[in-house]
Design a protein around this motif. Structure first.
Motif, mmCIF file in Angstrom:
data_model
loop_
_atom_site.group_PDB
_atom_site.id
_atom_site.type_symbol
_atom_site.label_atom_id
_atom_site.label_comp_id
_atom_site.label_asym_id
_atom_site.label_seq_id
_atom_site.Cartn_x
_atom_site.Cartn_y
_atom_site.Cartn_z
ATOM 1 N N LYS A 1 77.954 46.249 38.983
ATOM 2 C CA LYS A 1 77.028 45.698 39.975
ATOM 3 C C LYS A 1 76.972 44.172 39.840
ATOM 4 C CE LYS A 1 73.991 49.747 40.290
ATOM 5 N NZ LYS A 1 72.604 50.239 40.186
ATOM 6 N N LEU B 1 76.464 41.849 46.717
ATOM 7 C CA LEU B 1 77.234 42.973 47.254
ATOM 8 C C LEU B 1 76.635 43.414 48.588
ATOM 9 C CD1 LEU B 1 77.898 45.215 44.098
ATOM 10 C CD2 LEU B 1 79.575 43.880 45.390
ATOM 11 N N ALA C 1 76.006 49.085 48.641
ATOM 12 C CA ALA C 1 77.097 49.114 47.669
ATOM 13 C C ALA C 1 76.536 49.263 46.265
ATOM 14 C CB ALA C 1 77.953 47.853 47.783
ATOM 15 N N GLU D 1 81.413 47.038 42.262
ATOM 16 C CA GLU D 1 82.745 46.630 42.671
ATOM 17 C C GLU D 1 83.652 46.536 41.448
ATOM 18 O OE1 GLU D 1 83.031 42.714 44.296
ATOM 19 O OE2 GLU D 1 82.407 41.734 42.419
ATOM 20 N N VAL E 1 85.125 48.048 46.463
ATOM 21 C CA VAL E 1 83.669 48.175 46.558
ATOM 22 C C VAL E 1 83.324 49.617 46.911
ATOM 23 C CG1 VAL E 1 81.585 47.408 47.750
ATOM 24 C CG2 VAL E 1 83.420 45.772 47.283
#
Length: 398
Positions: free
Chosen positions: A40, A44, A48, A51, A64
């Motif tokens: 995290k 983002l 989401a 990533e 993502v």
């Protein structure tokens, strides 16, 4: 010509099965590793959960993951499903070609249970269906809310099934059935749970509705099950070439140990991908499991070291046993219908050929009892004892 065509059909389907399996396993391993490596960060997109940055083939990839779904449906969406479907369809075709159409040779052992070929096939098909139904019900029950308890019950369920199948099929048939069952459970997870849940999420996005988070959690749980079952099912697939696994009298215990070994090895890599402290103890467990398997498989039905020469024993008797019990298949022109050439090119028609393959005879006939398949030629315990005595004496020449 029919025999040649049949052989090539077998090879073509097997080739497809291996290729599809590689694709399915590769994508499964990749996405589990990707999911566990997500991190995290601020900034983002909405929804989401993390990533990951990756580099491959000269370029960088920014992956993502949306925990439920993105705000809108993307223009293009790749579905990972045909790898699984093709693996199962080609595998079931192989099951028919190799086992169901030759059930008397590869599935039935009349010293275990006197079945007709159609009965063996019926038990196999019903077993595959019931195995999936019970597993699915366990996942959907309250037990499914606790991954650890579900895994333990699922392990006991598979081990119990493998033992029950030893009361029905030959050793080779038991491993075939368990491999087919685990593979069926895995592909059914994709076909009946993972893909349908994803389709529901897509439909909700198109309709402008908020997708149900439970759908993603269910799919993730089944995907994780597939990840942990992959290594054991591969072991079962290749064990067909190693009779000390499936033809051991402890074959169901060996399979139980393999399930544990596969789970702890995947646990190591999954933890590593997640970025946590690497659980090196898993390799110790796997090593102990391997030692246990080797020891179990070395327990022969007829201990060679204790074999005594039967009364009236002559070297000619050894040749007669091999010719009567083995040469129907291991001959320049095999007599068994459907076998065009001697398995693995092993010929056992002359004293010289028999002595040349003495270690193979020890493994296949004494240590494992894999040959004759399903004891189709009804070799007797005294005859195995005779071969054991000959080998224990150093396999003297005629």
């Amino acid at each position: 010509m029919v025999t040649v065509a049949w052989e090539w059909l077998d090879l073509a389907v097997r080739w497809l099965h291996v290729i599809a399996g590689i694709a399915w396993i590769g994508s499964s391993f990749y996405f589990i590793a990707l999911d566990l490596s997500l991190k995290k960060r601020e900034g983002l997109p909405e929804g989401a959960g993390g990533e990951a940055w990756q580099v491959h083939g000269g370029g960088f990839y920014n992956m993502v993951k949306y925990m439920v779904a993105p705000a809108r449906m993307p223009d293009q969406l790749t579905w990972f499903k045909w790898e699984a479907y093709t693996t199962w369809l080609s595998g079931f075709a192989l099951l028919i070609l190799v086992y169901y159409l030759q059930a008397e040779l590869y599935m039935i052992d009349r010293s275990v249970l006197d079945l007709t070929p159609w009965m063996a096939v019926a038990v196999s098909v019903i077993g595959l269906a019931l195995g999936w139904v019970v597993y699915d019900l366990l996942c959907r029950s309250p037990l499914g809310r606790d991954d650890n308890r579900l895994a333990l019950v699922g392990f006991v369920f598979l081990v119990a099934l493998s033992y029950l199948f030893t009361l029905v099929f030959s050793g080779r048939g038991v491993y075939m059935q368990m491999g087919a069952l685990i593979g069926t459970m895995m592909v059914a997870n994709v076909f009946l749970v993972i893909i349908p849940n994803q389709r529901k999420v897509v439909a909700d996005l198109i309709a402008g509705k908020e997708p149900d988070p439970k759908l993603g959690l269910q799919a993730k749980q089944r995907s994780l099950h597939n990840n942990y079952l992959t290594l054991p099912v591969i072991f079962v697939m290749i064990s067909n070439h190693y009779p000390l696994t499936f033809a051991s009298r402890w074959n169901w215990v060996i399979l139980a140990i393999v399930l544990v070994m596969g789970a702890v090895i995947r646990h190591f890599f999954n933890t590593k991908h997640k970025g946590g402290k690497e659980p090196w103890w898993t390799w110790g467990v796997a090593a102990l499991g391997l030692v246990a398997i080797v020891w179990l498989s070395a327990q022969p039905a007829t201990p060679v070291g204790e074999a005594t020469v039967p009364q009236g024993y002559e070297l000619a008797d050894v040749e007669n046993v091999v010719l009567a019990r083995c040469s129907m298949c291991h001959a320049a022109e095999p007599l068994w219908e459907g076998i065009a050439v001697a398995p693995k090119g092993v010929l056992l028609e002359t004293p010289e050929q028999i002595r040349k393959h003495v270690r193979g005879i020890e493994t296949q006939v004494l240590l494992s009892g894999a040959m004759p398949p399903g004891n189709i030629t009804e070799i007797e315990a005294e005859e195995r004892q005779l071969l054991a005595a000959w080998i224990a004496a150093g396999a003297p020449a005629w």
